[in-house]
Design a protein around this motif. Structure first.
Motif, PDB file in Angstrom:
ATOM      1  N   THR A 127       0.836  -1.200   0.000  1.00 57.16           N
ATOM      2  CA  THR A 127       0.000   0.000   0.000  1.00 57.16           C
ATOM      3  C   THR A 127       0.868   1.247   0.000  1.00 57.16           C
ATOM      4  N   GLY A 128       1.938   1.217   0.780  1.00 58.11           N
ATOM      5  CA  GLY A 128       2.856   2.358   0.816  1.00 58.11           C
ATOM      6  C   GLY A 128       3.545   2.579  -0.515  1.00 58.11           C
ATOM      7  N   VAL A 129       3.903   1.496  -1.186  1.00 59.19           N
ATOM      8  CA  VAL A 129       4.549   1.615  -2.492  1.00 59.19           C
ATOM      9  C   VAL A 129       3.616   2.286  -3.489  1.00 59.19           C
ATOM     10  N   VAL A 130       2.348   1.888  -3.463  1.00 59.67           N
ATOM     11  CA  VAL A 130       1.378   2.499  -4.377  1.00 59.67           C
ATOM     12  C   VAL A 130       1.210   3.984  -4.075  1.00 59.67           C
ATOM     13  N   ALA A 131       1.108   4.322  -2.781  1.00 60.30           N
ATOM     14  CA  ALA A 131       0.964   5.731  -2.399  1.00 60.30           C
ATOM     15  C   ALA A 131       2.156   6.553  -2.876  1.00 60.30           C
TER      16      ALA A 131
END
Length: 626
Positions: A127-131
């Motif tokens: 999720t952090g990578v996508v953000a």
């Protein structure tokens, strides 16, 4: 995850009850509203957040518990961390690096983006990578002139697949690992997932090269910028092409140590030095070429040559200069440091009647004039010697900080147009090393497990504020509240399904179906049930509920638990089918302008492919024999 106790025994077979029928009815209504996109998804989530407690199956406190979930706080914090990478220019440089390697090839851009996202996501929250990568992908799409929706879906797919790469890549992997240990088995190694994640990633790259046609035709970036011009439009309007040169000052050059006013290139040769790039200890910096600027060995000069008779090759020989290749039309490859703007001469301007040279324009404003329009017609000759008139439009070039300062010069110059690229200019470019250091610390804390992930993200955000990589306003604005509301609103369904026996009923049915069937068929059934459950509840909750079921199936078939546990972990990450299957998908819905059916069209066929790869490969690395 709170509210999801882990079963420790084989699930009991339950019958359909009235409460379960109510939950399934609400779930079906939710899916229908998602499918028709009426109302919008976060509104649907709020409706269900309100209705579920009215059934009496869960309390209002339990329905609102999602707002205190560490995972929700973590997602919000990761948005802030992603914003720091944008404000400091790190995200833009990643995009530039991808563009430099891929050029204008959409297929190459897509595959390189997926590889980078999956690689980084192997060691931190998907999720952090996508953000972090959403702004990178948006910028790539604008610069390459393609629709953002052509990159957002591959981005989310790669982030989900990153969860199949390492043990710490996603919570479901750790849930399954913990269940193995709890039942007396050895857990998975750190890289136990890699043999499955890498082939699935390669398959995804090939698949998306064909499936992207279902996402619609590519649209030029200019269509999304409204009436704002882009740099390439000005380059065409003002006839700037083939006037730009990059020359490096070599050792032994007579220009070394000379001030620019001593060289007087504008008057002697019609050469305008637009900028000077000078190497520093760690990176190059762009200097405003002032009269007192002394040239040094290794300086790169960005020249605007108006006089066709100038022989650049001869100039290089005479002054010991080296001609460097150009990688963008009229220095657009440096649009993060050097910008353009259109300004107009107002009625009260003191510049009326003066030339650009006599007005000492560069000295006063730190900008060079490279174009002039008079009555909507671009003048190509003697721009610097033209006496300025009321209503003249000047195209200026220079550092963005000088262009920003022009907006206060309302008496002498009126800023008409700022290019669309202005939105991509980092607000704190000098803070990039700090942002990268904090990101490295965050990844280190998450990988090591010294502190919980949400604690690590809090530490990172506080450090980013301390180092002025973000401020409070930009932090609040960076959080995508729609996505958070959608996730929080869907969490109560998992508790309601568990409390009414819906999950137990499905698990018992699976055991009845597989019975003494072929073990690969059992893996396929387990994968399917896990993937279907993931349509309605978070992948972490799915793993919590399905991991004991997987071990129970293995025990019933008198086989090794590892292939069944691995299948559940991989299926939990295979949340490709709907925008609410995972927060990863939810985050790209807005930027990609996707509908519910876009995910169904792309995700369902690929999930079937992942199922086949899983059933084929898992027994090769984890044999069925105990």
């Amino acid at each position: 995850m709170r509210g999801f106790p882990i079963p420790t025994t084989r699930p009991r077979k339950r019958r359909m009850n009235a409460d379960l029928l109510v939950v399934l009815g609400l779930l079906a209504a939710t899916i229908v509203m998602f499918a028709i996109n009426r109302p919008r998804m976060d509104a649907v989530a709020l409706i269900m957040l309100t209705v579920l407690p009215l059934t009496g199956i869960i309390t209002m406190q339990e329905a609102l518990a999602g707002f205190s979930e560490p995972s929700i706080v973590l997602i919000a914090l990761l948005f802030v961390i992603g914003e720091s990478l944008v404000r400091t220019g790190v995200a833009q440089k990643l995009g530039d690096m991808l563009l430099a390697r891929a050029g204008r090839s959409e297929g190459r851009l897509m595959t390189l983006l997926m590889a980078m996202v999956a690689g980084i996501g192997s060691f931190m929250s998907s999720t952090g990578v996508v953000a972090i990568f959403i702004p990178v992908a948006l910028r790539i799409a604008r610069n390459a002139g393609i629709a953002a929706r052509r990159l957002m879906m591959p981005l989310s797919m790669a982030a989900l697949i990153s969860g199949m790469m390492t043990l710490v890549a996603t919570p479901p992997n750790l849930v399954v690992h913990a269940q193995l240990v709890r039942e007396g088995h050895e857990g998975f190694d750190f890289f136990a997932f890699t043999p499955f994640g890498v082939p699935i990633l390669l398959l995804a790259m090939v698949y998306m090269l064909f499936a992207r046609r279902w996402l619609g035709a590519s649209a030029p970036a200019a269509e999304r910028d409204g009436d704002r011009p882009r740099l390439r439009q000005w380059i065409e309007e003002y006839g700037l092409s083939e006037r730009e040169y990059r020359l490096c000052v070599e050792p032994g050059s007579p220009w070394v140590g000379k001030r620019l006013d001593q060289l007087d290139l504008r008057a002697s040769a019609g050469i305008n030095i637009v900028a000077v790039e000078r190497r520093g200890r760690f990176a190059a910096s762009i200097l405003v070429p002032m009269a007192q600027t002394r040239l040094e060995v290794g300086d790169v000069l960005f020249l605007d040559v108006r006089t066709p008779s100038v022989d650049i090759e001869a100039l290089c020989r005479e002054a010991s200069l080296r001609k460097l290749p150009l990688t963008g039309n009229y220095f657009t490859d440096l649009s993060q440091a050097i910008g353009m703007a259109e300004v107009m001469i107002p009625a009260e301007s003191e510049l009326i009647g003066k030339t650009v040279i006599s007005a000492r324009f560069r000295t006063e404003y730190g900008l060079a004039v490279i174009g002039l329009k008079r009555r909507q017609k671009a003048l190509n000759d003697s721009v610097l010697e033209q006496k300025l008139e009321l209503g003249d439009t000047l195209l200026v070039i220079g550092p963005w900080r000088a262009i920003r300062a022009l907006q206060t010069q309302r008496r002498n110059l009126l800023t008409l147009n700022m290019p669309a690229e202005f939105d991509d200019v980092p607000a704190a470019p000098g803070r990039a090393p700090y942002a990268l250091a904090v990101l490295a610390l965050l990844v280190g804390l998450m990988v090591s497990g010294v502190v919980p992930n949400v604690h690590a993200a809090l530490i990172a955000c506080l450090l980013l504020g301390l180092f002025r990589c973000v401020d409070m306003n930009s932090s609040y604005n960076a959080i995508h509240w729609q996505s958070l509301i959608l996730i929080v609103g869907m969490l109560p369904f998992s508790l309601a399904l568990q409390r009414t026996g819906g999950i137990d009923l499905a698990a018992a049915a699976l055991l009845d179906v597989v019975g003494d069937a072929q073990p690969r068929l059992a893996l396929a059934a387990l994968f399917t049930l896990t993937a279907v459950a993931g349509l309605f509840i978070s992948n972490t909750a799915t793993a919590v509920l399905m991991a004991p079921v997987a071990l129970a199936v293995a025990s019933a078939l008198n086989m090794s638990p590892y292939p069944f546990a691995m299948t559940v972990a991989l299926a939990a990450s295979a949340a490709f089918m709907t925008p609410v299957s995972s927060p990863v998908n939810t985050l790209v819905v807005g930027p990609g302008n996707y509908s519910f059916m876009d995910f169904v069209r792309i995700g369902v066929p690929f999930t079937v492919l992942v199922l086949l790869v899983t059933v084929l490969l898992v027994p090769l690395f984890f044999p069925f024999s105990p």
